[in-house]
Write a protein that holds these residues in place. Sequence first.
Motif, PDB file in Angstrom:
ATOM      1  N   PHE A   1       0.830  -1.201   0.000  1.00 12.91           N
ATOM      2  CA  PHE A   1       0.000   0.000   0.000  1.00 12.91           C
ATOM      3  C   PHE A   1       0.863   1.248   0.000  1.00 12.91           C
ATOM      4  O   PHE A   1       1.891   1.309   0.671  1.00 12.91           O
ATOM      5  CB  PHE A   1      -0.962  -0.026   1.189  1.00 12.91           C
ATOM      6  CG  PHE A   1      -2.091  -0.999   0.968  1.00 12.91           C
ATOM      7  CD1 PHE A   1      -1.872  -2.365   1.053  1.00 12.91           C
ATOM      8  CD2 PHE A   1      -3.348  -0.549   0.624  1.00 12.91           C
ATOM      9  CE1 PHE A   1      -2.899  -3.268   0.800  1.00 12.91           C
ATOM     10  CE2 PHE A   1      -4.378  -1.438   0.389  1.00 12.91           C
ATOM     11  CZ  PHE A   1      -4.151  -2.804   0.477  1.00 12.91           C
ATOM     12  N   ASP A   2       0.406   2.254  -0.763  1.00  9.21           N
ATOM     13  CA  ASP A   2       1.237   3.418  -1.037  1.00  9.21           C
ATOM     14  C   ASP A   2       0.841   4.668  -0.249  1.00  9.21           C
ATOM     15  O   ASP A   2       1.694   5.479   0.077  1.00  9.21           O
ATOM     16  CB  ASP A   2       1.158   3.738  -2.537  1.00  9.21           C
ATOM     17  CG  ASP A   2       1.522   2.533  -3.391  1.00  9.21           C
ATOM     18  OD1 ASP A   2       0.646   2.015  -4.108  1.00  9.21           O
ATOM     19  OD2 ASP A   2       2.700   2.119  -3.313  1.00  9.21           O
ATOM     20  N   TYR A   3      -0.437   4.830   0.002  1.00  8.95           N
ATOM     21  CA  TYR A   3      -0.916   6.033   0.677  1.00  8.95           C
ATOM     22  C   TYR A   3      -1.654   5.634   1.944  1.00  8.95           C
ATOM     23  O   TYR A   3      -2.446   4.693   1.928  1.00  8.95           O
ATOM     24  CB  TYR A   3      -1.834   6.849  -0.238  1.00  8.95           C
ATOM     25  CG  TYR A   3      -1.175   7.278  -1.519  1.00  8.95           C
ATOM     26  CD1 TYR A   3      -1.482   6.661  -2.727  1.00  8.95           C
ATOM     27  CD2 TYR A   3      -0.215   8.298  -1.510  1.00  8.95           C
ATOM     28  CE1 TYR A   3      -0.865   7.053  -3.897  1.00  8.95           C
ATOM     29  CE2 TYR A   3       0.398   8.683  -2.688  1.00  8.95           C
ATOM     30  CZ  TYR A   3       0.074   8.048  -3.873  1.00  8.95           C
ATOM     31  OH  TYR A   3       0.697   8.441  -5.023  1.00  8.95           O
ATOM     32  N   TRP A   4      -1.412   6.398   3.000  1.00  6.66           N
ATOM     33  CA  TRP A   4      -1.942   6.062   4.313  1.00  6.66           C
ATOM     34  C   TRP A   4      -2.571   7.280   4.971  1.00  6.66           C
ATOM     35  O   TRP A   4      -2.090   8.403   4.809  1.00  6.66           O
ATOM     36  CB  TRP A   4      -0.823   5.553   5.214  1.00  6.66           C
ATOM     37  CG  TRP A   4      -0.262   4.246   4.773  1.00  6.66           C
ATOM     38  CD1 TRP A   4       0.665   4.033   3.795  1.00  6.66           C
ATOM     39  CD2 TRP A   4      -0.608   2.958   5.277  1.00  6.66           C
ATOM     40  NE1 TRP A   4       0.921   2.700   3.660  1.00  6.66           N
ATOM     41  CE2 TRP A   4       0.153   2.005   4.560  1.00  6.66           C
ATOM     42  CE3 TRP A   4      -1.481   2.510   6.255  1.00  6.66           C
ATOM     43  CZ2 TRP A   4       0.056   0.630   4.800  1.00  6.66           C
ATOM     44  CZ3 TRP A   4      -1.576   1.153   6.503  1.00  6.66           C
ATOM     45  CH2 TRP A   4      -0.812   0.226   5.777  1.00  6.66           C
ATOM     46  N   GLY A   5      -3.631   7.024   5.729  1.00  9.90           N
ATOM     47  CA  GLY A   5      -4.166   8.057   6.593  1.00  9.90           C
ATOM     48  C   GLY A   5      -3.390   8.081   7.900  1.00  9.90           C
ATOM     49  O   GLY A   5      -2.490   7.255   8.122  1.00  9.90           O
ATOM     50  N   LEU A   6      -3.747   9.023   8.766  1.00 15.45           N
ATOM     51  CA  LEU A   6      -3.049   9.174  10.033  1.00 15.45           C
ATOM     52  C   LEU A   6      -3.594   8.271  11.128  1.00 15.45           C
ATOM     53  O   LEU A   6      -2.975   8.125  12.176  1.00 15.45           O
ATOM     54  CB  LEU A   6      -3.124  10.628  10.494  1.00 15.45           C
ATOM     55  CG  LEU A   6      -2.408  11.633   9.584  1.00 15.45           C
ATOM     56  CD1 LEU A   6      -2.570  13.036  10.126  1.00 15.45           C
ATOM     57  CD2 LEU A   6      -0.932  11.293   9.429  1.00 15.45           C
ATOM     58  N   GLY A   7      -4.744   7.668  10.868  1.00 12.05           N
ATOM     59  CA  GLY A   7      -5.291   6.718  11.824  1.00 12.05           C
ATOM     60  C   GLY A   7      -6.348   7.305  12.731  1.00 12.05           C
ATOM     61  O   GLY A   7      -6.403   8.519  12.953  1.00 12.05           O
ATOM     62  N   THR A   8      -7.193   6.422  13.242  1.00 16.46           N
ATOM     63  CA  THR A   8      -8.214   6.800  14.211  1.00 16.46           C
ATOM     64  C   THR A   8      -8.233   5.738  15.307  1.00 16.46           C
ATOM     65  O   THR A   8      -8.142   4.537  15.031  1.00 16.46           O
ATOM     66  CB  THR A   8      -9.599   6.944  13.532  1.00 16.46           C
ATOM     67  OG1 THR A   8     -10.554   7.418  14.478  1.00 16.46           O
ATOM     68  CG2 THR A   8     -10.104   5.625  12.949  1.00 16.46           C
ATOM     69  N   GLN A   9      -8.333   6.203  16.545  1.00 16.16           N
ATOM     70  CA  GLN A   9      -8.259   5.292  17.689  1.00 16.16           C
ATOM     71  C   GLN A   9      -9.609   4.624  17.929  1.00 16.16           C
ATOM     72  O   GLN A   9     -10.650   5.290  17.974  1.00 16.16           O
ATOM     73  CB  GLN A   9      -7.841   6.062  18.939  1.00 16.16           C
ATOM     74  CG  GLN A   9      -7.825   5.232  20.214  1.00 16.16           C
ATOM     75  CD  GLN A   9      -6.697   4.224  20.246  1.00 16.16           C
ATOM     76  OE1 GLN A   9      -5.561   4.542  19.922  1.00 16.16           O
ATOM     77  NE2 GLN A   9      -7.001   2.988  20.655  1.00 16.16           N
ATOM     78  N   VAL A  10      -9.559   3.316  18.116  1.00 13.33           N
ATOM     79  CA  VAL A  10     -10.738   2.557  18.530  1.00 13.33           C
ATOM     80  C   VAL A  10     -10.397   1.880  19.854  1.00 13.33           C
ATOM     81  O   VAL A  10      -9.393   1.167  19.945  1.00 13.33           O
ATOM     82  CB  VAL A  10     -11.128   1.501  17.480  1.00 13.33           C
ATOM     83  CG1 VAL A  10     -12.221   0.578  18.025  1.00 13.33           C
ATOM     84  CG2 VAL A  10     -11.600   2.185  16.203  1.00 13.33           C
ATOM     85  N   THR A  11     -11.210   2.122  20.849  1.00 16.83           N
ATOM     86  CA  THR A  11     -11.007   1.517  22.156  1.00 16.83           C
ATOM     87  C   THR A  11     -12.269   0.773  22.549  1.00 16.83           C
ATOM     88  O   THR A  11     -13.362   1.351  22.550  1.00 16.83           O
ATOM     89  CB  THR A  11     -10.686   2.572  23.220  1.00 16.83           C
ATOM     90  OG1 THR A  11      -9.528   3.312  22.816  1.00 16.83           O
ATOM     91  CG2 THR A  11     -10.421   1.920  24.572  1.00 16.83           C
ATOM     92  N   VAL A  12     -12.105  -0.513  22.870  1.00 14.49           N
ATOM     93  CA  VAL A  12     -13.237  -1.344  23.250  1.00 14.49           C
ATOM     94  C   VAL A  12     -13.076  -1.728  24.717  1.00 14.49           C
ATOM     95  O   VAL A  12     -12.089  -2.373  25.086  1.00 14.49           O
ATOM     96  CB  VAL A  12     -13.341  -2.610  22.375  1.00 14.49           C
ATOM     97  CG1 VAL A  12     -14.594  -3.396  22.734  1.00 14.49           C
ATOM     98  CG2 VAL A  12     -13.347  -2.228  20.904  1.00 14.49           C
ATOM     99  N   SER A  13     -14.020  -1.328  25.528  1.00 18.07           N
ATOM    100  CA  SER A  13     -13.947  -1.621  26.957  1.00 18.07           C
ATOM    101  C   SER A  13     -14.680  -2.925  27.274  1.00 18.07           C
ATOM    102  O   SER A  13     -15.661  -3.272  26.625  1.00 18.07           O
ATOM    103  CB  SER A  13     -14.553  -0.474  27.757  1.00 18.07           C
ATOM    104  OG  SER A  13     -15.931  -0.336  27.445  1.00 18.07           O
ATOM    105  N   SER A  14     -14.190  -3.602  28.291  1.00 23.73           N
ATOM    106  CA  SER A  14     -14.801  -4.892  28.661  1.00 23.73           C
ATOM    107  C   SER A  14     -15.934  -4.708  29.662  1.00 23.73           C
ATOM    108  O   SER A  14     -16.140  -3.639  30.202  1.00 23.73           O
ATOM    109  CB  SER A  14     -13.736  -5.817  29.247  1.00 23.73           C
ATOM    110  OG  SER A  14     -13.110  -5.200  30.340  1.00 23.73           O
TER     111      SER A  14
END
Length: 123
Positions: free
Chosen positions: A110-123
């Motif tokens: 893969f050549d192009y990337w976003g900066l990302g987004t955080q996903v947090t799943v609580s128990s």
Amino acid sequence: VQLVESGGGLVQAGGSLRLSCTASGFTFGDRTVGWFRQAPGKEREGIACYSRAIASRFYGDSVKGRFAINSDKTQNTVYLQMNSLKPEDTAVYYCAVSGDIAALCREFDFDYWGLGTQVTVSS
């Protein structure tokens, strides 16, 4: 060329989130698009990739049956629907685009990337 992810956040186990990735400066067209994630202390892994050109979707074993990747050509947006979330899904999620119309779901394809987004799943 810019990819911007959105839709991350905090959710309880068993819940759902939908991530979006919007492109600017180019169109997804028939390129392979993918979602990757990186949890703390772990390598980035490809979890869902879609090649419109060959109508092929790939899902990693850890998300198969729970996540779905789709794209909206008119909106130039790629989505990741995440259901039945688990605490082990906690990670930064990245959208990426390959110049190959039939790329494998591997980071170096893969050549192009976003900066990302955080996903947090609580128990």
